[in-house]
Design a protein around this motif. Structure first.
Motif, short mmCIF file in Angstrom:
data_model
loop_
_atom_site.label_atom_id
_atom_site.label_comp_id
_atom_site.label_asym_id
_atom_site.label_seq_id
_atom_site.Cartn_x
_atom_site.Cartn_y
_atom_site.Cartn_z
N VAL A 148 0.85 -1.19 0.00
CA VAL A 148 0.00 0.00 0.00
C VAL A 148 0.89 1.25 0.00
O VAL A 148 1.10 1.87 1.03
CB VAL A 148 -0.96 -0.01 1.20
CG1 VAL A 148 -1.96 1.14 1.10
CG2 VAL A 148 -1.70 -1.33 1.27
N GLY A 149 1.42 1.58 -1.16
CA GLY A 149 2.36 2.71 -1.26
C GLY A 149 1.69 3.99 -1.71
O GLY A 149 2.20 4.69 -2.58
N PHE A 150 0.52 4.32 -1.17
CA PHE A 150 -0.16 5.57 -1.57
C PHE A 150 -0.96 6.10 -0.40
O PHE A 150 -1.31 5.38 0.51
CB PHE A 150 -1.08 5.31 -2.78
CG PHE A 150 -1.96 4.11 -2.62
CD1 PHE A 150 -3.18 4.22 -1.99
CD2 PHE A 150 -1.55 2.86 -3.06
CE1 PHE A 150 -3.99 3.12 -1.81
CE2 PHE A 150 -2.34 1.74 -2.89
CZ PHE A 150 -3.57 1.88 -2.26
N VAL A 197 -0.50 8.51 -5.12
CA VAL A 197 -1.90 8.41 -5.51
C VAL A 197 -2.23 7.04 -6.09
O VAL A 197 -1.43 6.45 -6.81
CB VAL A 197 -2.20 9.48 -6.60
CG1 VAL A 197 -3.67 9.48 -6.97
CG2 VAL A 197 -1.78 10.85 -6.13
N LEU A 198 -3.44 6.56 -5.78
CA LEU A 198 -3.99 5.39 -6.46
C LEU A 198 -5.15 5.86 -7.33
O LEU A 198 -6.15 6.37 -6.82
CB LEU A 198 -4.50 4.36 -5.44
CG LEU A 198 -5.13 3.10 -6.05
CD1 LEU A 198 -4.08 2.24 -6.74
CD2 LEU A 198 -5.86 2.29 -5.00
N ALA A 208 1.92 14.90 -7.93
CA ALA A 208 2.06 13.47 -7.57
C ALA A 208 3.49 13.00 -7.85
O ALA A 208 4.05 13.28 -8.91
CB ALA A 208 1.07 12.63 -8.36
N LEU A 209 4.06 12.29 -6.90
CA LEU A 209 5.40 11.74 -7.07
C LEU A 209 5.32 10.29 -7.52
O LEU A 209 6.19 9.78 -8.21
CB LEU A 209 6.18 11.83 -5.76
CG LEU A 209 6.36 13.25 -5.21
CD1 LEU A 209 7.02 13.22 -3.84
CD2 LEU A 209 7.17 14.11 -6.19
N SER A 210 4.27 9.59 -7.08
CA SER A 210 4.08 8.22 -7.54
C SER A 210 2.60 7.96 -7.76
O SER A 210 1.74 8.41 -7.01
CB SER A 210 4.70 7.24 -6.54
OG SER A 210 3.72 6.55 -5.83
#
Ligand SMILES: [Zn+2]
Length: 229
Positions: free
Chosen positions: A111-113, A190-191, A215-217
């Protein structure tokens, strides 16, 4: 007891096959969920989604992470369910699919967001449909993951019409400049959430705008991917 009585007085039918739902089933019957044939394990759908993006737009547009529940063949019971979500007002189905996606994301332990952004509808289409199905899916994801939905980081500027029947180049042209930054800045991680992915043009265009506004990712989640037939 009350649940049982409600079931007798107001029998509900499965939105995909119209069979009477058993007690404990909600919107879609167990047999249909089996028939939907989900990708095996938490990673396979995401890998399929990344493959679609890579095939159409190359490595540079790949999302940080990706998740997807089902391969979509444009007919059969999943088609019935997606149709009722989009066009027949059965929006709680969006929440249901969103919760399933949320469980998939949680199972992957990646869960990287810190925000969930649904692909927006143009305001005229929102008036016509009364709700945004992607927002309903995002709400289900949010419920499971405890991560907020950010609705105003992105706006749909153009009424793009149906993408059905367009080639990937034509789709990309059709959605380029379709989105613009909204009144909220983009969260850093962000997802982006949509219902059905065909070439990934919509998600790629949305991700481009979010990167432009902070957004960076950017990761992607979708309920289904249209399979080539
Ligand atoms: Zn069913």
């Amino acid at each position: 007891m009350i649940e049982g009585l409600r079931h007798i007085l107001f029998p509900e039918v499965c939105v995909a096959c119209r069979a009477l739902l058993n007690s404990g089933e909600h919107l879609v019957c167990r047999s249909c969920f089996t028939e939907f044939a989900p990708y095996p394990g938490p990673a396979a759908g995401g890998e399929a989604l990344k493959r679609v993006i890579q095939d159409h737009f190359g490595q540079a547009e790949l999302p940080a992470e990706a998740w997807c529940l089902y391969p979509y063949r444009g007919s059969g019971r999943l088609h019935e369910a997606m149709h009722s979500l989009k066009y027949e007002g059965i929006f709680p189905l969006g929440n249901l699919f969103g919760r399933k996606l949320g469980e998939l994301v949680a199972a992957s332990r990646r869960v990287g967001f810190d925000a969930i952004v649904p692909v927006p509808l143009h305001r005229l289409k929102l008036v016509e449909r009364t709700y945004n199905q992607s927002e309903k899916i995002a709400e289900g994801l949010s419920e499971v993951l405890g991560i907020p939905v950010v609705k105003h980081a992105l706006v749909r500027m153009r009424y793009t019409g149906s993408q059905t029947g367009l080639s990937s180049t034509a789709r990309r042209k059709n959605v380029q400049a379709a989105f613009g930054p909204g009144r909220q800045p983009s969260p850093a991680r962000v997802l982006v959430v949509d219902d059905v992915v065909t070439t990934g043009a919509t998600m790629v265009a949305a991700a481009g705008v979010l990167r432009g506004s902070g957004a960076l990712s950017v990761s992607f989640a979708a309920v289904a991917i249209t399979e080539k037939t």
